[in-house]
Design an enzyme around this catalytic site. Structure first.
Site, short mmCIF file in Angstrom:
data_model
loop_
_atom_site.label_atom_id
_atom_site.label_comp_id
_atom_site.label_asym_id
_atom_site.label_seq_id
_atom_site.Cartn_x
_atom_site.Cartn_y
_atom_site.Cartn_z
N LYS A 163 25.01 33.81 45.96
CA LYS A 163 25.22 33.80 47.42
C LYS A 163 24.45 34.92 48.12
CE LYS A 163 29.68 34.19 47.65
NZ LYS A 163 30.01 34.20 46.24
N ARG A 201 38.53 32.36 53.69
CA ARG A 201 38.92 32.23 52.28
C ARG A 201 40.18 31.40 52.09
NH1 ARG A 201 37.35 38.10 49.72
NH2 ARG A 201 35.13 37.63 49.64
N ARG A 239 24.52 40.80 34.78
CA ARG A 239 24.54 41.71 35.93
C ARG A 239 25.34 42.96 35.58
NH1 ARG A 239 26.67 39.35 41.58
NH2 ARG A 239 28.72 40.05 40.90
N ARG A 279 38.17 35.86 37.64
CA ARG A 279 37.62 35.85 39.01
C ARG A 279 37.14 34.45 39.40
NH1 ARG A 279 33.11 39.95 38.65
NH2 ARG A 279 32.55 39.25 40.73
#
Length: 197
Positions: free
Chosen positions: A14, A89, A128, A146
């Site tokens: 994103k 959200r 990452r 997550r």
């Protein structure tokens, strides 16, 4: 005015794609995290109110966040459009945002959802984690949790916009350029511009 929501689980790209969309289309980036920090830093009435909740370890109420979004929209009347990051959200937030935008005589144009297979997300986040120093990217169990949390929370928001025909899935695995081309096709269609090849 084009108002986009870019959706996607952690590791879906994103951030990378938002930056490219902003560069190409001149949309303003509307990140609720950045807005909160800015309003608190500038000690605005909304910022001071948000700070009170945060100081108690509470989430900032939706109406305060909506107020900050409203201020940002009002401060940029010439904007070509906005790309919403980190909001909405929940379905309640989506409904509140829809009401606010209707008052401003605009609306969410489309929700573009980056769809990436879970094993690819896990691989990206763990990679990452090797370089980012983010502890939440370094542990596979935390990463999986997550992703599950993302799907549980955002699926109802996707359903909300799907009801209005504003939800589009975008293949989110492939090169950065391939994914950006797919996003650009959707945005070009919205803008009614010819797709330049």
């Amino acid at each position: 005015m084009v108002n986009l929501i870019l959706f996607g689980p952690p590791g879906s790209g994103k951030g990378t794609q938002s930056a490219k969309i902003i560069d190409k289309y001149g949309l303003l980036h509307l990140s609720t995290g950045d807005l909160l920090r800015s309003e608190i830093g500038n000690k605005t009435p909304l910022g001071l109110e948000a700070q009170k909740f945060m100081d108690q370890g509470l989430l900032v109420p939706d109406e305060v966040v909506i107020g900050m979004i409203s201020s940002k929209l009002d401060a940029n009347p010439e904007a070509r459009g906005f790309i919403f990051d980190g909001f909405p959200r929940t379905t309640a937030q989506a409904e509140a945002l829809d009401k606010l935008l209707a008052l401003k005589k605009t609306a969410i144009s489309v929700v573009l959802s980056l769809e990436v297979p879970e094993e690819e997300l896990i691989k990206r986040l763990l990679n990452r984690g090797l370089t980012s120093g983010r502890s939440d990217d370094a542990n596979e169990e935390v990463v999986k949790a997550r992703i599950v949390e993302y799907h549980n929370k955002t699926a109802p928001v996707a359903d909300h916009y799907a009801k209005f025909g504003k939800f589009k899935k975008i293949k989110g695995d492939g090169s950065v350029e391939e994914i950006f081309d797919l996003l650009s096709k959707e945005i070009d269609e919205l803008l009614g511009e010819k797709v330049s090849s």
